[in-house]
Design a protein around this motif. Structure first.
Motif, PDB file in Angstrom:
ATOM      1  N   VAL A 284       0.844  -1.197   0.000  1.00 38.91           N
ATOM      2  CA  VAL A 284       0.000   0.000   0.000  1.00 38.91           C
ATOM      3  C   VAL A 284       0.880   1.250   0.000  1.00 38.91           C
ATOM      4  CG1 VAL A 284      -1.811   1.259   1.234  1.00 38.91           C
ATOM      5  CG2 VAL A 284      -1.783  -1.247   1.294  1.00 38.91           C
ATOM      6  N   PHE A 285       1.935   1.224   0.815  1.00 36.04           N
ATOM      7  CA  PHE A 285       2.833   2.388   0.888  1.00 36.04           C
ATOM      8  C   PHE A 285       3.471   2.654  -0.482  1.00 36.04           C
ATOM      9  CE2 PHE A 285       3.983   1.282   5.625  1.00 36.04           C
ATOM     10  CZ  PHE A 285       2.658   1.446   5.975  1.00 36.04           C
ATOM     11  N   SER A 286       3.891   1.577  -1.167  1.00 38.59           N
ATOM     12  CA  SER A 286       4.576   1.789  -2.450  1.00 38.59           C
ATOM     13  C   SER A 286       3.594   2.323  -3.494  1.00 38.59           C
ATOM     14  CB  SER A 286       5.266   0.503  -2.926  1.00 38.59           C
ATOM     15  OG  SER A 286       4.373  -0.363  -3.559  1.00 38.59           O
ATOM     16  N   LEU A 287       2.327   1.924  -3.385  1.00 41.76           N
ATOM     17  CA  LEU A 287       1.308   2.469  -4.294  1.00 41.76           C
ATOM     18  C   LEU A 287       1.163   3.975  -4.074  1.00 41.76           C
ATOM     19  CD1 LEU A 287      -0.971   1.841  -6.360  1.00 41.76           C
ATOM     20  CD2 LEU A 287      -2.496   1.497  -4.424  1.00 41.76           C
ATOM     21  N   HIS A 288       1.163   4.374  -2.794  1.00 44.66           N
ATOM     22  CA  HIS A 288       1.024   5.791  -2.446  1.00 44.66           C
ATOM     23  C   HIS A 288       2.249   6.595  -2.897  1.00 44.66           C
ATOM     24  CE1 HIS A 288      -0.114   8.792   1.026  1.00 44.66           C
ATOM     25  NE2 HIS A 288       0.014   9.391  -0.128  1.00 44.66           N
ATOM     26  N   LEU A 289       3.432   5.992  -2.757  1.00 43.08           N
ATOM     27  CA  LEU A 289       4.669   6.727  -3.048  1.00 43.08           C
ATOM     28  C   LEU A 289       5.019   6.739  -4.536  1.00 43.08           C
ATOM     29  CD1 LEU A 289       6.954   5.644  -0.061  1.00 43.08           C
ATOM     30  CD2 LEU A 289       5.767   7.817  -0.385  1.00 43.08           C
ATOM     31  N   ARG A 290       4.340   5.893  -5.325  1.00 41.05           N
ATOM     32  CA  ARG A 290       4.698   5.752  -6.731  1.00 41.05           C
ATOM     33  C   ARG A 290       4.803   7.093  -7.468  1.00 41.05           C
ATOM     34  NH1 ARG A 290       2.691   4.340 -11.908  1.00 41.05           N
ATOM     35  NH2 ARG A 290       4.037   2.761 -12.832  1.00 41.05           N
ATOM     36  N   PRO A 291       3.759   7.954  -7.406  1.00 41.79           N
ATOM     37  CA  PRO A 291       3.869   9.212  -8.160  1.00 41.79           C
ATOM     38  C   PRO A 291       4.995  10.128  -7.677  1.00 41.79           C
ATOM     39  CG  PRO A 291       1.817   9.130  -6.897  1.00 41.79           C
ATOM     40  CD  PRO A 291       2.430   7.791  -6.790  1.00 41.79           C
ATOM     41  N   TYR A 292       5.477   9.932  -6.461  1.00 43.84           N
ATOM     42  CA  TYR A 292       6.577  10.767  -5.969  1.00 43.84           C
ATOM     43  C   TYR A 292       7.916  10.377  -6.608  1.00 43.84           C
ATOM     44  CZ  TYR A 292       3.706  12.283  -1.936  1.00 43.84           C
ATOM     45  OH  TYR A 292       2.757  12.820  -1.126  1.00 43.84           O
ATOM     46  N   LEU A 293       8.027   9.108  -7.010  1.00 41.12           N
ATOM     47  CA  LEU A 293       9.347   8.595  -7.401  1.00 41.12           C
ATOM     48  C   LEU A 293       9.439   8.160  -8.857  1.00 41.12           C
ATOM     49  CD1 LEU A 293      10.196   6.465  -4.221  1.00 41.12           C
ATOM     50  CD2 LEU A 293      11.014   8.746  -4.785  1.00 41.12           C
TER      51      LEU A 293
ATOM     52  N   TYR B 239       7.903   6.229   5.673  1.00 41.05           N
ATOM     53  CA  TYR B 239       6.746   6.487   4.819  1.00 41.05           C
ATOM     54  C   TYR B 239       5.832   7.534   5.446  1.00 41.05           C
ATOM     55  CZ  TYR B 239       1.903   5.644   3.320  1.00 41.05           C
ATOM     56  OH  TYR B 239       0.611   5.807   2.929  1.00 41.05           O
ATOM     57  N   VAL B 240       5.544   7.366   6.719  1.00 41.05           N
ATOM     58  CA  VAL B 240       4.590   8.256   7.375  1.00 41.05           C
ATOM     59  C   VAL B 240       5.145   9.675   7.472  1.00 41.05           C
ATOM     60  CG1 VAL B 240       3.469   8.739   9.577  1.00 41.05           C
ATOM     61  CG2 VAL B 240       3.426   6.424   8.654  1.00 41.05           C
TER      62      VAL B 240
ATOM     63  N   ALA C 172      -4.040   6.493   4.520  1.00 42.77           N
ATOM     64  CA  ALA C 172      -3.304   5.256   4.813  1.00 42.77           C
ATOM     65  C   ALA C 172      -2.252   5.427   5.916  1.00 42.77           C
ATOM     66  CB  ALA C 172      -2.676   4.702   3.535  1.00 42.77           C
ATOM     67  N   PRO C 173      -1.472   6.542   5.937  1.00 43.31           N
ATOM     68  CA  PRO C 173      -0.451   6.638   6.992  1.00 43.31           C
ATOM     69  C   PRO C 173      -1.033   6.605   8.401  1.00 43.31           C
ATOM     70  CG  PRO C 173       0.008   8.228   5.262  1.00 43.31           C
ATOM     71  CD  PRO C 173      -1.341   7.643   4.957  1.00 43.31           C
ATOM     72  N   ILE C 174      -2.048   7.410   8.668  1.00 42.46           N
ATOM     73  CA  ILE C 174      -2.576   7.435  10.044  1.00 42.46           C
ATOM     74  C   ILE C 174      -3.280   6.111  10.355  1.00 42.46           C
ATOM     75  CG2 ILE C 174      -4.801   8.579   9.523  1.00 42.46           C
ATOM     76  CD1 ILE C 174      -4.340  10.077  12.254  1.00 42.46           C
ATOM     77  N   ALA C 175      -3.919   5.519   9.333  1.00 48.11           N
ATOM     78  CA  ALA C 175      -4.583   4.231   9.560  1.00 48.11           C
ATOM     79  C   ALA C 175      -3.545   3.157   9.905  1.00 48.11           C
ATOM     80  CB  ALA C 175      -5.380   3.824   8.316  1.00 48.11           C
ATOM     81  N   ALA C 176      -2.420   3.179   9.201  1.00 51.22           N
ATOM     82  CA  ALA C 176      -1.380   2.181   9.471  1.00 51.22           C
ATOM     83  C   ALA C 176      -0.833   2.335  10.886  1.00 51.22           C
ATOM     84  CB  ALA C 176      -0.247   2.314   8.451  1.00 51.22           C
ATOM     85  N   MET C 177      -0.572   3.581  11.291  1.00 51.89           N
ATOM     86  CA  MET C 177      -0.049   3.823  12.642  1.00 51.89           C
ATOM     87  C   MET C 177      -1.043   3.343  13.699  1.00 51.89           C
ATOM     88  SD  MET C 177       2.967   5.184  12.851  1.00 51.89           S
ATOM     89  CE  MET C 177       3.517   4.178  11.518  1.00 51.89           C
ATOM     90  N   ALA C 178      -2.329   3.712  13.511  1.00 51.84           N
ATOM     91  CA  ALA C 178      -3.341   3.338  14.500  1.00 51.84           C
ATOM     92  C   ALA C 178      -3.498   1.817  14.554  1.00 51.84           C
ATOM     93  CB  ALA C 178      -4.678   4.004  14.164  1.00 51.84           C
ATOM     94  N   ALA C 179      -3.455   1.169  13.388  1.00 54.24           N
ATOM     95  CA  ALA C 179      -3.663  -0.282  13.342  1.00 54.24           C
ATOM     96  C   ALA C 179      -2.513  -1.040  13.992  1.00 54.24           C
ATOM     97  CB  ALA C 179      -3.843  -0.743  11.892  1.00 54.24           C
ATOM     98  N   VAL C 180      -1.306  -0.472  13.912  1.00 56.86           N
ATOM     99  CA  VAL C 180      -0.156  -1.140  14.533  1.00 56.86           C
ATOM    100  C   VAL C 180      -0.116  -0.856  16.032  1.00 56.86           C
ATOM    101  CG1 VAL C 180       2.370  -1.192  14.624  1.00 56.86           C
ATOM    102  CG2 VAL C 180       1.225  -1.184  12.418  1.00 56.86           C
TER     103      VAL C 180
END
Lengths: 244, 114
Positions: A90-99, A119-120, B49-57
């Motif tokens: 999921v993270f790589s999908l989000h970061l794709r347009p950045y890179l 990532y966060v 997704a970032p805040i959801a991932a943090m909360a889920a972990v």
């Protein structure tokens, strides 16, 4: 990737690094306890070092340890690692347009080095990818600085854990510093009502689905939170449109 | 403990495999060089997704014990986390969150045995 001059000479490299610095002790606490856990599970020092240097994914390392000890089939261990790592897709999908402006190998090295915290904090700093080449360079350099400090803290601490495994008391719960680090990051993200909603949905889902095997609860929680937040957002804009 | 003692090829092969898994999952969507972009609504959704991932972990780590929701409020982890979060909102500093959270957690955990 931090070892490329064009990145580490860029001023944004140090900014990305400084952004991450307050979190570094949390990363280190986790690395330390992961190092201890590997040796205590019965791995040889050489194996623990190889795992630290190459696998570079704490949660999948910890998930694999009991399976390695039990001599589980290789495909079971790899499938477990894969499922525990699903969130990274999921993270790589989000970061794709950045890179995407970078060559494939560079993108993949950036991806390999980008852990949860990187990532966060990267997406917190840069809410949107850029079309402008200079700004794209800045973003890549910042990500490189950010991932460098996480990588360095993790590696140094893991090595301490591996060599001092016998004298570091695991019952003290020093790894809790890693959890506290994520608590701080979570609070730093909770800046809008919609985000707090997303966090609440994700937390409730992750707790209710805790008994799913292979940590599926994490990626399920991300999915449910993203979809519900998105729907709520659309519903709100639609209502605002009708009112106007 | 000698350096290589107990090293076996099977474990090394597993480590190589897990390295492949890290590369595969972390770079999954970086591999293809094709021009494609997510629709706008999906890209917007990923902002959560970032805040959801943090909360889920994090939240299960704090609110659960041995796979069950906490039965008692006398638990060092959620107290450490609650104090840490309060410190964060007061000072906006993650390092301070870690330090004060640990200073809350360790005495409760080690001395009170929570």
């Amino acid at each position: 990737m931090f070892f490329k001059a064009e990145n580490y000479r860029h001023p944004a490299f140090m900014e990305g690094l400084r952004d991450l610095a307050p979190q570094a002790p949390g990363v280190a606490a986790w690395g330390l306890m992961t190092g201890v856990a590997m040796v205590n599970s019965g791995m040889s020092v050489f194996e623990a070092i190889a795992m630290t240097l190459f696998v570079y994914a704490g949660s999948s390392q910890l998930a694999a340890l009991p399976l390695i000890v039990a001599g589980a089939p290789v495909w079971v261990i790899l499938a477990t690692g894969f499922c525990v790592n699903l969130r990274f897709m999921v993270f790589s999908l989000h970061l794709r347009p950045y890179l995407m402006h970078l060559p494939r190998l560079e993108r993949m090295v950036h991806g390999y080095l980008t852990t949860d915290i990187s990532y966060v904090l990267f997406t917190r700093r840069f809410a949107k990818p850029s079309e402008d080449p200079a700004e794209q360079m800045t973003q890549a350099a910042s990500l490189a600085g950010n991932t460098f400090i996480v990588w360095a803290s993790w590696m140094v601490a893991s090595f301490f854990g591996i060599f001092l495994a016998k004298i570091i008391p695991t019952s003290w719960g020093l790894g809790f510093a890693g959890t506290l680090c994520l608590v701080g990051i979570l609070c730093s993200l909770a800046s809008t009502r919609m985000r707090i909603f997303a966090a609440a949905v994700a937390a409730a889902t992750a707790i209710m689905a805790y008994h799913l095997p292979l940590k599926f609860n994490i990626v399920l929680a991300i999915g449910v939170a993203v979809v519900l937040s998105m729907s709520l957002e659309r519903f709100q804009t639609k209502r605002a449109g009708e009112a106007a | 403990m000698s350096f290589f003692e107990g090293t076996d090829l099977w474990t090394l092969a597993v480590i190589v495999g897990l390295t492949g898994v890290t590369i595969l999952t972390r770079s999954f969507f970086f591999f293809s060089s094709e021009e494609w972009a997510l629709p706008d609504w999906a890209q917007r959704g990923l902002q959560y997704a970032p805040i959801a991932a943090m909360a889920a972990v994090v939240l299960p780590e704090i609110l659960m014990q041995q796979g069950e929701f906490l039965h008692t409020w006398m638990d060092a982890r959620w107290m450490g986390a609650a104090v840490g979060a309060a410190v964060y909102f007061w000072r906006r500093n993650v390092l301070l969150t870690i330090v004060v959270g640990m200073l809350t957690f360790l005495p409760l955990h080690l001395l009170a045995g929570w």
